[in-house]
Design a protein around this motif. Structure first.
Motif, PDB file in Angstrom:
ATOM      1  N   ASP B 147       0.829  -1.214   0.000  1.00 12.65           N
ATOM      2  CA  ASP B 147       0.000   0.000   0.000  1.00 12.65           C
ATOM      3  C   ASP B 147       0.860   1.261   0.000  1.00 12.65           C
ATOM      4  OD1 ASP B 147      -2.180  -1.571   0.020  1.00 12.65           O
ATOM      5  OD2 ASP B 147      -2.662  -1.321   2.142  1.00 12.65           O
ATOM      6  N   LEU B 148       2.010   1.194   0.662  1.00  9.28           N
ATOM      7  CA  LEU B 148       2.881   2.368   0.725  1.00  9.28           C
ATOM      8  C   LEU B 148       3.708   2.520  -0.544  1.00  9.28           C
ATOM      9  CD1 LEU B 148       4.148   1.951   4.389  1.00  9.28           C
ATOM     10  CD2 LEU B 148       2.634   3.739   3.566  1.00  9.28           C
ATOM     11  N   GLY B 149       3.589   1.557  -1.459  1.00  7.50           N
ATOM     12  CA  GLY B 149       4.350   1.615  -2.706  1.00  7.50           C
ATOM     13  C   GLY B 149       5.828   1.342  -2.517  1.00  7.50           C
ATOM     14  N   LEU B 150       6.165   0.577  -1.458  1.00  4.95           N
ATOM     15  CA  LEU B 150       7.582   0.342  -1.176  1.00  4.95           C
ATOM     16  C   LEU B 150       8.081  -0.995  -1.711  1.00  4.95           C
ATOM     17  CD1 LEU B 150       7.817   1.669   2.477  1.00  4.95           C
ATOM     18  CD2 LEU B 150       8.776   2.697   0.429  1.00  4.95           C
ATOM     19  N   LEU B 151       7.164  -1.843  -2.231  1.00  2.00           N
ATOM     20  CA  LEU B 151       7.624  -3.136  -2.728  1.00  2.00           C
ATOM     21  C   LEU B 151       8.647  -2.927  -3.824  1.00  2.00           C
ATOM     22  CD1 LEU B 151       4.569  -5.537  -2.959  1.00  2.00           C
ATOM     23  CD2 LEU B 151       6.268  -5.281  -1.164  1.00  2.00           C
ATOM     24  N   ASN B 152       9.644  -3.829  -3.840  1.00  2.00           N
ATOM     25  CA  ASN B 152      10.681  -3.768  -4.867  1.00  2.00           C
ATOM     26  C   ASN B 152      11.608  -2.561  -4.722  1.00  2.00           C
ATOM     27  OD1 ASN B 152      11.838  -5.233  -6.851  1.00  2.00           O
ATOM     28  ND2 ASN B 152      10.653  -4.324  -8.514  1.00  2.00           N
ATOM     29  N   THR B 153      11.619  -1.927  -3.544  1.00  2.00           N
ATOM     30  CA  THR B 153      12.591  -0.858  -3.301  1.00  2.00           C
ATOM     31  C   THR B 153      13.423  -1.224  -2.072  1.00  2.00           C
ATOM     32  OG1 THR B 153      11.180   0.363  -1.784  1.00  2.00           O
ATOM     33  CG2 THR B 153      10.967   0.893  -4.123  1.00  2.00           C
TER      34      THR B 153
END
Lengths: 309, 291
Positions: B147-153
């Motif tokens: 949800d926070l858009g942090l996947l793959n970072t």
């Protein structure tokens, strides 16, 4: 409370009297709060929000494409209607039991034995701890070969004239093999903690016991073991908490197989989420685990307080 | 008084035959234990130097008998892009360390040495998380990162590294032992709290930071499952995840090359352990009492 701790310091309350309470509070607490702010934000964002969201997600069907929709207690109904959950709970209890039977006493035994070494004690400590620093992936690669039907353990067994054992693929051996591997890797750290406790027992207690005619066994039985009993209790609780959550070895070595024999509850949560992509049911399983472990924790705390009174 | 030259057993006990036999058995058991600890680790090393036919022969031998094949290491080095995955692991380790010192260090300093309103409640807010088993919220944790858009970072590792109540507790206990007069003096001389933290507290905290560095390093080096979920681009896998996916799970792969790669992954932590033994053993005692 705050005045009583001498380690406390900060700008003294020298602000002029006419300033409002708020302004004085701000001045007094400014740095303290500023330094706490990043940690509070991160704890909320990455720990408390997920913990709370787990309850919310357990009432939703999660779909990354079409969006989530509320399904009430459906996820819980499918959990209670799922016979695999019962298997997973049984396997987890079996795993916990095996960890106690195979692994728990080993570090205590070796701590007492190694404390009696007069030479090479440092070397033995390092050797016992060494497997702890092996990365898990090396552990898995190594022990897959060790347990192989043509691996060194079966080599030894056939040399002794016995039938080879299918450590990984035989249902009744697979969980035992995993616990044995984990004990091999991790007993050293518990052993070092026990060893420090055993070595801190005053030597003249043994001297006094010996003068009174106590043999070596009795000295261990009545001096060494009682002295470390509190530590044993603490590590027992820590091990039980840790083993309720075990899944990584079972996943990496056998993927829960053969025929679900190493499918633990935590592994079932993970598989529901990342293999079946059913995040709602996986969240519901997580919530149930939270409730059971929390309930046991409260119960244990109550019993302990009763015991103390 | 002279310290007694004895353990559970005294020199007198060693003169008695049953005790001698018992002690002898104990020594044998310890030798067997040491051998069973070292044998698997050494066989990883030697299997990496055997010819592939020899690793697969039954029953296996311990030392290579048909030549030492050092060229395996060259093949192993080129099998997957080890330097790339190594760089990713170090990237995660360094970022986690910066966040740990930055966020948790500041918070621990504040809880230990500064005025905080309702300090008990604030501490409870942090420490309560120690009692919640992480597996129960592994799924929402993953969904939250999504949800926070942090996947793959890499931020998906760095930021949550600051949410570690156990490290916070270790740091706070360490700061509690520092004398507050030092900070008082700096404050009277006009230093801001920021300066007292960075110029007095941080330099004094090198021992606890090194202990934490060992913990953080071993997590970054070991953790293979969580990164495999968070990173779906294989160029960003840390070393452990890459090894699991491409070496442990590989179906068709020469066993000797597999062991040569495992040797590469195993040697750095073993070397670090042997060099920094003292600090690691101390860290273990700190870790032993975690609840």
């Amino acid at each position: 409370m705050e005045q009583s701790t001498p380690a406390m310091y900060g700008p003294p309350d020298t602000a002029p009297k006419q300033k409002s309470r708020l302004a004085r509070g701000t001045r007094k607490y400014f740095w303290g709060l500023l330094f706490l702010l990043p940690a509070i934000a991160i704890f909320i964002l990455f720990l408390w929000v997920p913990i709370v969201k787990g309850f919310v997600y357990s009432f939703y069907h999660i779909d990354f494409v079409k969006g989530d929709n509320f399904v009430g207690f459906d996820n819980y109904k499918s959990v209670f209607g799922d016979s695999d959950v019962l298997i997973a709970v049984k396997n987890t209890l079996y795993y916990m039991l095996l960890c106690l039977v195979i692994g728990f006493w080993v570090p205590i035994l070796f701590a007492i034995a190694i404390s009696e070494l007069r030479r090479f004690q440092g070397f033995v400590r390092v050797a016992a701890y060494l497997p702890n620093v092996l990365p898990f992936v090396v552990l898995y690669g190594l022990w897959r070969w060790f347990y192989d039907s043509v691996g060194p353990i079966n080599g030894l067994i056939t040399k002794m004239g016995l039938d080879p054992i299918a450590f990984m693929t035989n249902k009744s051996w697979s969980m035992i093999s995993i616990v044995f591997m984990e004990t091999w890797q991790s007993f050293g750290s518990a052993m070092l903690i026990y060893l420090a406790a055993v070595l801190s027992i005053p030597r003249d207690w043994y001297e006094a016991a010996e003068i009174d005619g106590a043999g070596v066994w009795n000295r261990i039985r009545y001096i060494t073991l009682p002295s470390i009993s509190k530590l044993v209790g603490l590590l027992l609780i820590l091990q039980i908490i840790a083993t309720t959550q075990g899944y990584q070895s079972q996943l990496a070595m056998l993927d829960g197989g053969p025929n679900k024999a190493t499918l633990t509850y935590s592994l079932y949560i993970v598989k529901n989420a990342f293999t079946r992509l059913d995040y709602g049911v996986a969240s519901a399983l997580g919530v149930l685990m939270f409730l059971v472990l929390g309930g046991i924790g409260v119960l244990q705390y109550r019993l302990q307080r009763k015991g103390e009174n | 008084m002279k310290p007694l030259d004895r353990g559970i057993m005294s020199p007198h006990d060693f003169k008695r035959r049953p005790n001698q036999i018992g002690y002898g058995i104990m020594i044998l058991v310890i030798i067997a234990m040491v051998a069973s600890m070292l044998y698997p680790i050494l066989s990883t090393l030697f299997n990496g130097m055997k010819a592939n036919v020899e690793v697969n022969s039954f029953p296996p031998h311990f030392l290579p008998q048909d030549g030492w094949h050092f060229e395996n290491y060259k093949k192993a080095w080129n099998f997957i892009e080890l330097p790339l995955f190594f760089r990713n692991t170090m990237f995660i380790f360094l970022g986690n360390m910066v966040v740990t010192i930055g966020v948790l260090g500041l918070a621990a300093f504040s809880l230990s040495k500064l005025n905080v309103p309702r300090k008990k409640m604030v501490q409870f807010f942090f420490m309560m998380t120690l009692f919640i088993p992480p597996t129960t919220y592994i799924i929402p944790n993953f969904l939250n990162l999504k949800d926070l858009g942090l996947l793959n970072t890499f931020a998906a590792f760095w930021l949550p590294a600051g949410a570690n109540a156990f490290f916070l507790l270790l740091l706070k206990n360490f700061f509690d032992d520092l004398h507050f007069e030092m900070f008082e003096a700096a404050r009277i001389d006009g230093a801001s709290e920021w300066r007292t933290y960075t110029q007095i507290a941080v330099p004094l905290s090198i021992p606890i930071f090194s202990t934490l560095a060992i913990f953080v390093f071993s997590t970054a080096w070991n953790d293979w499952f969580w990164p495999s979920l968070v990173m779906h681009n294989n160029q960003r896998y840390p070393l452990a995840t890459a090894i699991y996916k491409y070496v442990i799970e590989a179906q068709r792969m020469d066993v000797n090359i597999r062991f040569a790669i495992l040797t590469f992954v195993m040697l750095p932590p073993i070397a670090i352990f042997l060099v920094f033994q003292k600090y690691i053993m101390r860290g273990l005692h700190l870790g032993g009492v975690k609840g």
